[in-house]
Design an enzyme around this catalytic site. Structure first.
Site, PDB file in Angstrom:
ATOM      1  N   LYS A 208       0.865  -1.305   0.003  1.00  0.00           N
ATOM      2  CA  LYS A 208      -0.083   0.148   0.081  1.00  0.00           C
ATOM      3  C   LYS A 208       0.886   1.366   0.104  1.00  0.00           C
ATOM      4  O   LYS A 208       0.774   2.158  -0.801  1.00  0.00           O
ATOM      5  CB  LYS A 208      -0.857  -0.105   1.012  1.00  0.00           C
ATOM      6  CG  LYS A 208      -1.714   0.917   1.407  1.00  0.00           C
ATOM      7  CD  LYS A 208      -2.871   0.936   2.467  1.00  0.00           C
ATOM      8  CE  LYS A 208      -3.721   2.224   2.781  1.00  0.00           C
ATOM      9  NZ  LYS A 208      -4.659   1.775   3.864  1.00  0.00           N
TER      10      LYS A 208
ATOM     11  N   GLU B 174      10.639  -4.441   4.749  1.00  0.00           N
ATOM     12  CA  GLU B 174      10.995  -5.962   4.255  1.00  0.00           C
ATOM     13  C   GLU B 174      10.405  -6.055   2.807  1.00  0.00           C
ATOM     14  O   GLU B 174      11.126  -6.738   1.973  1.00  0.00           O
ATOM     15  CB  GLU B 174       9.989  -6.864   4.907  1.00  0.00           C
ATOM     16  CG  GLU B 174      10.384  -6.953   6.389  1.00  0.00           C
ATOM     17  CD  GLU B 174       9.315  -6.023   7.367  1.00  0.00           C
ATOM     18  OE1 GLU B 174       9.195  -4.905   6.801  1.00  0.00           O
ATOM     19  OE2 GLU B 174       9.248  -6.139   8.450  1.00  0.00           O
TER      20      GLU B 174
ATOM     21  N   GLY C 222      -4.890  -2.297   5.196  1.00  0.00           N
ATOM     22  CA  GLY C 222      -4.049  -3.220   4.633  1.00  0.00           C
ATOM     23  C   GLY C 222      -4.660  -4.787   4.742  1.00  0.00           C
ATOM     24  O   GLY C 222      -4.848  -5.514   3.956  1.00  0.00           O
ATOM     25  N   ARG C 223      -5.080  -5.084   6.192  1.00  0.00           N
ATOM     26  CA  ARG C 223      -5.627  -6.289   6.333  1.00  0.00           C
ATOM     27  C   ARG C 223      -7.063  -6.399   5.663  1.00  0.00           C
ATOM     28  O   ARG C 223      -7.565  -7.689   5.828  1.00  0.00           O
ATOM     29  CB  ARG C 223      -5.778  -6.440   7.990  1.00  0.00           C
ATOM     30  CG  ARG C 223      -6.284  -5.186   8.732  1.00  0.00           C
ATOM     31  CD  ARG C 223      -5.971  -5.454  10.365  1.00  0.00           C
ATOM     32  NE  ARG C 223      -6.391  -4.300  10.909  1.00  0.00           N
ATOM     33  CZ  ARG C 223      -5.865  -3.073  11.217  1.00  0.00           C
ATOM     34  NH1 ARG C 223      -4.892  -2.615  10.436  1.00  0.00           N
ATOM     35  NH2 ARG C 223      -6.284  -2.157  11.848  1.00  0.00           N
TER      36      ARG C 223
ATOM     37  N   GLU D 133      -4.725  -7.243  14.781  1.00  0.00           N
ATOM     38  CA  GLU D 133      -4.052  -5.989  14.574  1.00  0.00           C
ATOM     39  C   GLU D 133      -5.417  -4.689  14.540  1.00  0.00           C
ATOM     40  O   GLU D 133      -5.214  -3.728  14.794  1.00  0.00           O
ATOM     41  CB  GLU D 133      -3.359  -5.712  13.022  1.00  0.00           C
ATOM     42  CG  GLU D 133      -2.647  -4.716  12.659  1.00  0.00           C
ATOM     43  CD  GLU D 133      -1.743  -4.680  11.480  1.00  0.00           C
ATOM     44  OE1 GLU D 133      -0.694  -5.211  11.626  1.00  0.00           O
ATOM     45  OE2 GLU D 133      -2.370  -4.391  10.272  1.00  0.00           O
TER      46      GLU D 133
ATOM     47  N   HIS E 128      -3.735 -32.862  17.393  1.00  0.00           N
ATOM     48  CA  HIS E 128      -2.491 -33.751  17.833  1.00  0.00           C
ATOM     49  C   HIS E 128      -1.569 -32.804  18.312  1.00  0.00           C
ATOM     50  O   HIS E 128      -0.196 -32.893  18.402  1.00  0.00           O
ATOM     51  CB  HIS E 128      -2.363 -34.639  16.840  1.00  0.00           C
ATOM     52  CG  HIS E 128      -3.246 -35.502  16.570  1.00  0.00           C
ATOM     53  ND1 HIS E 128      -3.163 -36.754  17.240  1.00  0.00           N
ATOM     54  CD2 HIS E 128      -4.155 -35.602  15.636  1.00  0.00           C
ATOM     55  CE1 HIS E 128      -4.405 -37.403  16.564  1.00  0.00           C
ATOM     56  NE2 HIS E 128      -4.939 -36.781  15.824  1.00  0.00           N
TER      57      HIS E 128
ATOM     58  N   LYS F 100       9.254  -1.221  14.407  1.00  0.00           N
ATOM     59  CA  LYS F 100       9.720  -0.891  12.927  1.00  0.00           C
ATOM     60  C   LYS F 100      10.969   0.197  13.136  1.00  0.00           C
ATOM     61  O   LYS F 100      12.091  -0.106  12.691  1.00  0.00           O
ATOM     62  CB  LYS F 100       8.702  -0.474  12.131  1.00  0.00           C
ATOM     63  CG  LYS F 100       7.734  -1.220  11.521  1.00  0.00           C
ATOM     64  CD  LYS F 100       7.052  -0.686  10.464  1.00  0.00           C
ATOM     65  CE  LYS F 100       5.771  -1.256  10.246  1.00  0.00           C
ATOM     66  NZ  LYS F 100       4.600  -0.587   9.445  1.00  0.00           N
TER      67      LYS F 100
HETATM   68  O1  F6P Z   1       2.623  -4.403   9.771  1.00  0.00           O
HETATM   69  C1  F6P Z   1       1.785  -3.144   9.781  1.00  0.00           C
HETATM   70  C2  F6P Z   1       1.450  -2.964   8.464  1.00  0.00           C
HETATM   71  O2  F6P Z   1       1.377  -1.660   8.172  1.00  0.00           O
HETATM   72  C3  F6P Z   1       0.092  -3.799   8.052  1.00  0.00           C
HETATM   73  O3  F6P Z   1      -1.052  -3.070   8.452  1.00  0.00           O
HETATM   74  C4  F6P Z   1       0.266  -3.760   6.566  1.00  0.00           C
HETATM   75  O4  F6P Z   1      -0.757  -4.637   5.977  1.00  0.00           O
HETATM   76  C5  F6P Z   1       1.569  -4.162   6.288  1.00  0.00           C
HETATM   77  O5  F6P Z   1       2.220  -3.614   7.261  1.00  0.00           O
HETATM   78  C6  F6P Z   1       1.938  -3.998   4.938  1.00  0.00           C
HETATM   79  O6  F6P Z   1       2.105  -2.648   4.671  1.00  0.00           O
HETATM   80  P1  F6P Z   1       2.218  -2.262   2.946  1.00  0.00           P
HETATM   81  O7  F6P Z   1       1.175  -2.754   2.212  1.00  0.00           O
HETATM   82  O8  F6P Z   1       2.169  -0.458   3.109  1.00  0.00           O
HETATM   83  O9  F6P Z   1       3.785  -2.674   2.729  1.00  0.00           O
END
Ligand code: F6P
Length: 532
Positions: A196, A202, A260-261, A350, A380, A499
Site C-alpha cells: 500500500k 521488508e 491493509g488487512r 491488528e 494432535h 519498526k
Molecule cells: O505491519 C503493519 C502493516 O502496516 C500492516 O498493517 C500492513 O498490512 C503491512 O504493514 C504492509 O504494509 P504495506 O502494504 O504498506 O507494505
C-alpha cells in the site's frame, strides 16, 4: 439498571451454569442460517436472555449506525482521518463517486490477467508468464495467500491454474527468497510488488533483491525492458512505484480507505488471484458482497436475528468482555483453509488489539489472542490445553462436501468436527470414568471438566463464492467487536515502535558500538557468529 451492568450481572449467572445444562435446554435460540451457511452457537455460553441483553446493548450503543459507516464513506477511522470502505471493493453498484475508479481497476486487472494467461502479455524473451511471485507482507500478503490456498483444490480453479505457479515472498529473511525462487524461471515469472505504502522495509528489500535477480538472470535484455515486462505493482503510492522503475500502466491502485488487512478484495488480492484462477475470482467477490448486503440489510432492521457477522461479533465480544476468556482458536476442518487462521489472526489482532477508546480513554479489555490450525492436525498439537488446561473459545469451520471423492476420509474428518465441540462442552465426569473402571489414581488425569464454549460454522461446500462469504463474515465480526468496545479497529500504531527500533539497531550493528544498548550481549554474540 444500565444494560452493561445487567450484562455483567447476567455473566455471573451464566458462569455458574455448566454447558451441559444449557445444551439440554431446548428453548434456546442456537443457530442462524444464510444461504448455504449454518452458524451453530448451541455450544456457546449464551442463552436467549444473553441475546436479548446483547441486542439491547447493540441498540443503545448505536451499533447499527456504526455498521452503516462501513458502507457510507463516513470517516470512521478518525486517527488517520479515513473512511473504511472495503465493502465497496466487491459491490456491484454504488452511489459513491469513487465507485467508478473501483470498477475501472477491477476491469484493468481482469484485462491484464487475461492477457497474461492467454499469452498476449509475455516476458521479455517472448515466453508466456506462467508463474507469479507476489512480494508483500502483513495485509499485503496474508489474505491473498489464504484465498490462493483455499481455491487451489476447487475443481474449476484447479483447472484454471493448471501449469501455473503462484508464490508469496513475505519474510525479509533471505532464505524466504531462496525457497520461493529456486525453482522459478525468470523468463516465465511475473513479479507483483504489493505494498500500500511502497515503503515497507521488508517488501522494499525483497523487491530490490528480486529485481536484481531478474535483471541479472535476463542480462541479455536491457534492464528497463526486463522490469517493464516482468515487474508490476499494487500500491497507492504511484511516485514510489515509478521511482522503482515500474511503468504507470503496470500499477494497479487502491485507496487509503482500504486498510491493509481488509484489502484482499482490492487489487492486493485480485491481481494474483485473477492471474492464477481467472474468472472464478468473480465468484469470490460475489460471495463477499452477498454477506456485505445481508449484514447491512439486517443491521438496518435492528436486532441480531439471523445476522451472522453480527452474531459472531456479539458472541465473541461476550466471551472476551464478560466471560473473560482471553483467547480464541480458529479451527477449520479443511486443509484448503490452511492459511485462514493466519489471515484472521492479523485481521483480528491488528484491528482490535488496542489500549484506548476512540476518544483516548484507557480500555480494560480489547481483542483476544487469536490462533489456529486446521483440524485434525491441531487436535494432535494444542487441543490438550484446550480440553484440560486453559479455556479457549473455539470456532470450528467445516464443509459438508469435499474437493476429494474420498467420502470415507471426509466422514472421518467431519466426525472429528462434530465430536470436538461436544468433548469441550460436556467433558467427562468422575462418574463416567467410574463406569469405565478407571483406576482411582488416574481419575484426576483423565477427568475432563467440560464447560468450554465453542461455535461451529458448517458450509455446504468450499468454493470461490463461499470463500468470499467466509472472508466477509470474519472481517465484519472484527468490526462489530471493535464498535462494541468503542475502539478504532482501523489503525495500527502498535506496529510502529518495533519498526523504528529495527532501523536504529541496523545502524548500531554497522557502528559496532553496543555498550549502551539494552541487548548488548545478544548483539555481540550475533556479530561474532554471523556470516562474514
Ligand atoms: O505491519 C503493519 C502493516 O502496516 C500492516 O498493517 C500492513 O498490512 C503491512 O504493514 C504492509 O504494509 P504495506 O502494504 O504498506 O507494505
Amino acid at each position: 439498571m444500565e444494560v452493561l451492568t445487567k450484562l455483567r450481572h447476567h455473566a455471573n449467572q451464566i458462569k455458574a451454569h455448566h454447558l451441559r445444562d444449557l445444551l439440554s435446554d431446548s428453548s434456546r435460540n442456537t443457530h442462524a442460517n444464510f444461504e448455504s451457511i449454518l452458524l451453530d452457537f448451541s455450544h456457546s455460553k449464551v442463552t436467549n436472555e444473553t441475546l436479548e441483553l446483547l441486542s439491547e446493548y447493540a441498540e443503545s450503543s448505536n451499533l447499527f449506525t456504526k455498521i452503516a459507516g462501513l458502507y457510507s464513506g463516513e470517516v470512521i477511522n478518525p486517527t488517520e482521518g479515513r473512511s473504511v470502505l472495503h465493502t465497496l471493493l466487491r459491490a456491484e453498484t454504488s452511489d459513491l463517486p469513487i465507485f467508478g475508479e473501483v470498477v475501472d481497476v477491477r476491469n484493468r486487472i481482469k484485462d491484464f490477467s487475461s492477457k497474461v494467461r492467454n499469452g498476449e502479455f509475455v516476458g521479455v524473451s517472448g515466453k508466456p508468464l506462467v508463474d507469479t511471485l507476489c512480494i508483500g507482507i502483513g495485509g499485503s500478503y496474508l489474505g491473498p495467500e489464504f484465498v490462493a490456498e483455499a481455491l487451489k483444490t476447487e475443481p474449476e480453479c484447479a483447472r484454471a491454474a493448471a501449469g501455473r505457479k503462484l508464490r508469496f515472498l513475505a519474510n525479509v529473511d533471505p532464505v524466504d527468497f531462496i525457497r520461493n525462487t529456486s525453482d522459478l524461471d525468470p523468463h516465465t515469472t511475473l513479479v507483483i510488488v504489493i505494498s500500500k505504502t511502497f515503503t515497507t522495509a521488508e517488501t522494499m528489500m525483497n523487491a530490490k533483491t528480486v529485481k536484481e535477480w531478474m535483471v541479472k538472470s535476463l542480462g541479455e535484455f536491457p534492464a528497463d525492458e526486463v522490469v517493464k515486462k516482468h515487474i508490476v505493482a499494487v500500491s497507492t503510492n504511484i511516485p514510489k512505484t515509478s521511482e522503482f522503475g515500474i511503468s504507470v500502466e503496470n500499477v494497479f491502485g487502491f485507496w487509503d480507505w482500504v486498510g491493509g488487512r481488509f484489502s484482499v478484495t482490492s487489487a492486493v488480492g485480485l491481481l494474483p488471484l485473477y492471474l492464477q484462477y481467472g474468472e472464478n475470482v468473480t465468484n469470490f467477490l460475489k460471495g463477499a458482497n452477498s454477506v456485505d448486503k445481508m449484514f447491512l440489510e439486517k443491521a438496518n432492521r435492528g436486532g441480531l436475528s439471523q445476522n451472522l457477522p453480527l452474531l459472531l461479533g456479539i458472541i465473541g465480544w461476550w466471551n472476551t468482555e464478560f466471560l473473560e476468556y482471553s483467547s480464541r482458536a480458529i479451527l477449520p476442518y479443511s486443509q484448503a483453509l490452511v492459511r485462514f487462521a493466519a489471515h484472521i489472526q492479523q485481521v483480528d489482532m491488528e484491528s482490535n488489539g488496542k489500549q484506548c477508546s476512540l476518544t483516548g480513554e484507557p480500555v480494560k479489555t480489547t481483542g483476544p489472542l487469536v490462533f489456529g490450525e486446521p483440524g485434525t492436525n491441531g487436535q494432535h498439537s494444542f487441543y490438550q490445553l484446550m480440553h484440560q488446561g486453559r479455556i479457549v473459545p473455539a470456532e470450528f469451520i467445516g464443509f459438508c462436501k469435499s474437493h476429494s471423492t474420498d467420502t470415507l476420509a471426509h466422514n472421518e474428518l467431519m466426525s472429528n468436527f462434530f465430536a470436538q465441540p461436544d468433548a469441550l462442552a460436556l467433558g467427562k465426569t468422575d462418574y463416567q470414568l467410574g463406569t469405565e473402571k478407571c483406576p482411582d489414581h488416574l481419575i484426576p488425569h483423565k477427568r475432563f471438566p467440560g464447560d468450554r464454549p465453542s461455535l461451529s460454522i458448517l458450509i455446504e461446500n468450499l468454493n470461490s463464492y463461499t470463500c468470499g462469504q467466509l472472508l466477509a463474515l470474519y472481517e465484519h465480526r472484527v468490526a462489530v467487536e471493535g464498535f462494541l468496545w468503542g475502539i478504532n479497529s482501523f489503525d495500527q500504531f502498535g506496529v510502529e515502535l518495533g519498526k523504528g527500533l529495527a532501523t536504529q539497531v541496523k545502524k548500531t550493528i554497522e557502528t559496532g558500538n553496543f555498550d549502551e544498548h539494552p541487548s548488548k550481549r545478544l548483539l555481540e554474540f550475533y556479530v561474532a557468529h554471523r556470516n562474514n
